[in-house]
Scaffold this motif. Structure first.
Motif, PDB file in Angstrom:
ATOM      1  N   THR A   7      -0.433   3.968  -4.097  1.00 40.06           N
ATOM      2  CA  THR A   7      -1.214   2.723  -4.156  1.00 40.06           C
ATOM      3  C   THR A   7      -1.303   2.227  -5.592  1.00 40.06           C
ATOM      4  O   THR A   7      -1.039   1.058  -5.881  1.00 40.06           O
ATOM      5  CB  THR A   7      -2.630   2.960  -3.595  1.00 40.06           C
ATOM      6  N   SER A  30      -9.021   1.182  -3.447  1.00 46.09           N
ATOM      7  CA  SER A  30      -9.098   2.418  -2.672  1.00 46.09           C
ATOM      8  C   SER A  30     -10.517   2.608  -2.165  1.00 46.09           C
ATOM      9  O   SER A  30     -11.475   2.132  -2.775  1.00 46.09           O
ATOM     10  CB  SER A  30      -8.692   3.620  -3.536  1.00 46.09           C
ATOM     11  N   ASN A  83      -6.520   1.600   0.064  1.00 47.04           N
ATOM     12  CA  ASN A  83      -6.143   2.970   0.355  1.00 47.04           C
ATOM     13  C   ASN A  83      -7.265   3.728   1.061  1.00 47.04           C
ATOM     14  O   ASN A  83      -8.427   3.584   0.699  1.00 47.04           O
ATOM     15  CB  ASN A  83      -5.790   3.688  -0.962  1.00 47.04           C
ATOM     16  N   ASN A 113       0.849  -1.193   0.000  1.00 45.10           N
ATOM     17  CA  ASN A 113       0.000   0.000   0.000  1.00 45.10           C
ATOM     18  C   ASN A 113       0.881   1.238   0.000  1.00 45.10           C
ATOM     19  O   ASN A 113       2.101   1.134  -0.126  1.00 45.10           O
ATOM     20  CB  ASN A 113      -0.946  -0.001   1.212  1.00 45.10           C
ATOM     21  N   ASP A 114       0.262   2.406   0.181  1.00 46.77           N
ATOM     22  CA  ASP A 114       1.052   3.616   0.405  1.00 46.77           C
ATOM     23  C   ASP A 114       0.734   4.252   1.756  1.00 46.77           C
ATOM     24  O   ASP A 114       1.324   5.255   2.114  1.00 46.77           O
ATOM     25  CB  ASP A 114       0.908   4.623  -0.740  1.00 46.77           C
ATOM     26  N   ASP A 115      -0.191   3.652   2.499  1.00 48.89           N
ATOM     27  CA  ASP A 115      -0.568   4.190   3.812  1.00 48.89           C
ATOM     28  C   ASP A 115       0.297   3.635   4.942  1.00 48.89           C
ATOM     29  O   ASP A 115       0.160   4.065   6.082  1.00 48.89           O
ATOM     30  CB  ASP A 115      -2.042   3.895   4.108  1.00 48.89           C
ATOM     31  N   SER A 144      -0.713   8.626  -7.103  1.00 49.73           N
ATOM     32  CA  SER A 144      -1.013   7.648  -6.065  1.00 49.73           C
ATOM     33  C   SER A 144       0.088   6.593  -5.936  1.00 49.73           C
ATOM     34  O   SER A 144       0.424   5.905  -6.902  1.00 49.73           O
ATOM     35  CB  SER A 144      -2.336   6.945  -6.390  1.00 49.73           C
ATOM     36  N   GLU A 203       3.612   6.051   6.206  1.00 51.89           N
ATOM     37  CA  GLU A 203       2.780   6.520   5.088  1.00 51.89           C
ATOM     38  C   GLU A 203       3.632   7.164   3.995  1.00 51.89           C
ATOM     39  O   GLU A 203       4.527   7.962   4.277  1.00 51.89           O
ATOM     40  CB  GLU A 203       1.762   7.540   5.592  1.00 51.89           C
ATOM     41  N   ALA A 240      -1.455   0.463   8.620  1.00 51.05           N
ATOM     42  CA  ALA A 240      -2.707   1.126   8.258  1.00 51.05           C
ATOM     43  C   ALA A 240      -3.897   0.167   8.335  1.00 51.05           C
ATOM     44  O   ALA A 240      -3.752  -1.026   8.077  1.00 51.05           O
ATOM     45  CB  ALA A 240      -2.609   1.691   6.844  1.00 51.05           C
ATOM     46  N   SER A 267       1.889   8.326   1.016  1.00 47.46           N
ATOM     47  CA  SER A 267       0.830   8.762   0.113  1.00 47.46           C
ATOM     48  C   SER A 267       1.322   9.810  -0.868  1.00 47.46           C
ATOM     49  O   SER A 267       2.182  10.627  -0.544  1.00 47.46           O
ATOM     50  CB  SER A 267      -0.343   9.335   0.908  1.00 47.46           C
TER      51      SER A 267
END
Length: 172
Positions: A105, A123, A91, A7-9, A103, A38, A13, A40
């Motif tokens: 994600t 997401s 996300n 993920n990108d969080d 993004s 994170e 998360a 994001s």
């Protein structure tokens, strides 16, 4: 079926926990390789000027001091994982329109597609003041995974799925 979750969080998360639940609902196995914090809106950035650090955070869980795209590359080429699917997300926030290019994600799913691995970015659109029901989101994700599992898809293409943010009273 082995699924790489990222993920990108960040690895802690709630969305990645929901993704884990979704995969388990399908009866599949997973490995988590996600950013340590994170990341994001980092786009498809990759780390080139300093070493990447990977922390083992338990069985099948790795935190990477890098971007989501780094996580996918490390999983495939340093950790020697051979996932059947890369699931990026879930996300906290939608990834539609112009958000797709920034993004992290979506970048993780795109990176997997570049390397010929089936991938999906998930997401969850957010509405201010409405809590996210991550358990419900996990169920939705599991359903979509079941639908797409046997779907034919062109090589090096990925899916980008966005869930609506419905108040609890509108969902049965």
């Amino acid at each position: 079926m082995l699924v790489l979750l990222t993920n990108d969080d960040g690895i802690d998360a709630p969305g990645i926990a929901a993704a884990e639940k979704a995969v388990l609902l399908r009866g599949w196995e997973f490995v988590v390789v996600a950013p340590d914090t994170e990341k994001s809106m980092c786009g498809h950035r990759v780390t080139t000027h300093h070493p990447l650090v990977v922390e083992k955070r338990g069985k099948g869980r790795f935190a990477v001091h890098g971007t989501p795209a780094d996580c996918v590359r490390l999983a495939l080429f340093a950790l020697d994982l051979e996932p059947d699917l890369v699931l990026s997300g879930i996300n906290a926030g939608g990834n539609m329109g112009q958000d797709i290019v920034i993004s992290g994600t979506v970048a993780a799913a795109r990176e997997a597609a570049y390397h010929g691995v089936r991938s999906i970015a998930f997401s969850h659109y957010l509405k201010r003041g409405v809590p996210v029901d991550w358990d419900r989101t996990a169920c939705w994700t599991s359903t979509v995974l079941g639908e797409l599992h046997h779907a034919t898809k062109a090589p090096r293409i990925f899916w980008n799925i966005n869930f609506s943010h419905l108040p609890p009273e509108l969902v049965d």
